[in-house]
Design an enzyme around this catalytic site. Structure first.
Site, PDB file in Angstrom:
ATOM      1  N   LEU A 135       0.416  -1.350  -0.126  1.00 30.55           N
ATOM      2  CA  LEU A 135      -0.221   0.151  -0.330  1.00 30.55           C
ATOM      3  C   LEU A 135       0.713   0.880   0.131  1.00 30.55           C
ATOM      4  CD1 LEU A 135      -2.543  -1.134   2.566  1.00 30.55           C
ATOM      5  CD2 LEU A 135      -2.790  -0.785   0.246  1.00 30.55           C
TER       6      LEU A 135
ATOM      7  N   ALA B   4       7.139  -0.096   2.243  1.00 35.07           N
ATOM      8  CA  ALA B   4       6.138  -0.042   0.569  1.00 35.07           C
ATOM      9  C   ALA B   4       5.012  -0.905   0.948  1.00 35.07           C
ATOM     10  CB  ALA B   4       7.085  -1.245   0.178  1.00 35.07           C
ATOM     11  N   GLU B   5       5.404  -1.673   2.607  1.00 36.28           N
ATOM     12  CA  GLU B   5       3.773  -2.371   2.249  1.00 36.28           C
ATOM     13  C   GLU B   5       2.730  -0.772   3.111  1.00 36.28           C
ATOM     14  OE1 GLU B   5       2.869  -5.235   2.419  1.00 36.28           O
ATOM     15  OE2 GLU B   5       4.582  -6.833   1.431  1.00 36.28           O
ATOM     16  N   SER B   6       3.211  -0.584   3.383  1.00 41.17           N
ATOM     17  CA  SER B   6       1.814   0.315   3.922  1.00 41.17           C
ATOM     18  C   SER B   6       2.032   1.652   4.300  1.00 41.17           C
ATOM     19  CB  SER B   6       1.547  -0.071   5.892  1.00 41.17           C
ATOM     20  OG  SER B   6       2.610  -0.533   6.535  1.00 41.17           O
TER      21      SER B   6
ATOM     22  N   TYR C 254       6.918  -4.659  -6.702  1.00 39.72           N
ATOM     23  CA  TYR C 254       7.353  -4.462  -4.835  1.00 39.72           C
ATOM     24  C   TYR C 254       8.743  -5.253  -4.754  1.00 39.72           C
ATOM     25  CZ  TYR C 254       6.578  -6.645  -0.226  1.00 39.72           C
ATOM     26  OH  TYR C 254       7.773  -6.346   1.475  1.00 39.72           O
TER      27      TYR C 254
END
Length: 261
Positions: free
Chosen positions: A111, A146-148, A233
């Site tokens: 996200l 990168a994730e959140s 990603y």
């Protein structure tokens, strides 16, 4: 200019010799560049890759380069006609190509967006979790970014939760009782990342791919899967890793491989 996705891999697959139901393509590395060839390249470190004729998809043998253009060359080597993407002495231009890693993924999408490093978000938790597991703090932060984007309440469309965007099955495996607790999420994410790096012998690209798409998917493809989501990603994590190391005053990472010309 021919633009048909993995056209270079297709030509190599058609041209190379092999057993009835499989072909061999060589992935060759030299001076920080990578190329594909139907025979080992003189002067390069080459690894044989088997492509099955009955495979559902051609594998991504290049790595995580996104979209790039190159040239396929033809040459004589040891009395045989050889095709490769590196311009070697005596090689003749055969065709131009553009490579795009194929789409189609079951991976969840991070996200976060690429941006400036955030060294203040949960700094103590990241520092302690990384130190306890002998991890690169910059890499752990890059994964979270990168994730959140460090949003402890983040939930992805595929069901990943919290700062480290852990799926419910992973939460259970690593003892997370509250997926939205920054401390629990960071500690579990750090343990998962440590385990992945151990599994892949320190290869950050493979560890990031498995974090995103799962160990089973990486095993299935014998490396990073040919999914747009996972490719982007991994590129994001690697770029952020470098930025966080710089922001934290750490030694820069070695330059990534580039396609040979």
């Amino acid at each position: 200019m021919i633009r048909r996705g993995t056209i270079a891999t297709v030509i190599l697959w058609l041209a190379c010799a092999g057993v009835a139901d499989a072909r061999t393509v060589y992935r060759c590395v030299r001076d920080g560049t990578v190329s594909l060839s139907t025979a080992p390249e003189p002067g390069s470190r080459c690894e044989a890759k088997t492509i099955r004729d009955d495979g559902g998809k051609l594998p991504n043998l290049w790595g995580e380069f996104g979209v790039f253009s190159g040239t396929l060359y033809e040459r004589e080597q040891d009395g045989a006609l050889v095709y490769g993407t590196r311009k070697l002495p005596g090689a003749r231009k055969y065709l131009a190509f553009t490579v795009v890693t194929p789409a189609g993924s079951s991976a969840h999408v991070g996200l976060g967006t690429l941006g400036k490093p955030n060294l203040n978000a949960n700094a103590r938790e990241f520092r302690n979790a990384a130190k306890a597991r002998k991890l690169d703090d910059a890499l752990l932060r890059a994964i979270a970014h990168a994730e959140s984007g460090f949003d402890a309440t983040a939930v992805s469309p595929k069901g990943a939760q919290g700062i480290m965007q852990l799926m419910p099955a992973v939460q259970r495996e690593y003892g997370v009782s509250d997926p939205f607790s920054p401390k629990q999420s960071i500690e579990a994410g750090a343990t998962l990342l440590r385990d992945l790096l151990r599994r892949y012998k320190g290869n950050v690209g493979l560890a990031a791919a498995a974090y995103n798409a799962g160990i089973g998917t990486v095993t299935k493809y014998g490396g990073p899967p040919p999914y747009v989501e996972t490719r982007e990603y991994v590129e994001k994590v690697q770029a952020l890793h470098a930025r966080y190391r710089t922001a934290m005053g750490l030694k820069p990472l070695n330059s990534a491989l580039r396609p040979a010309q």
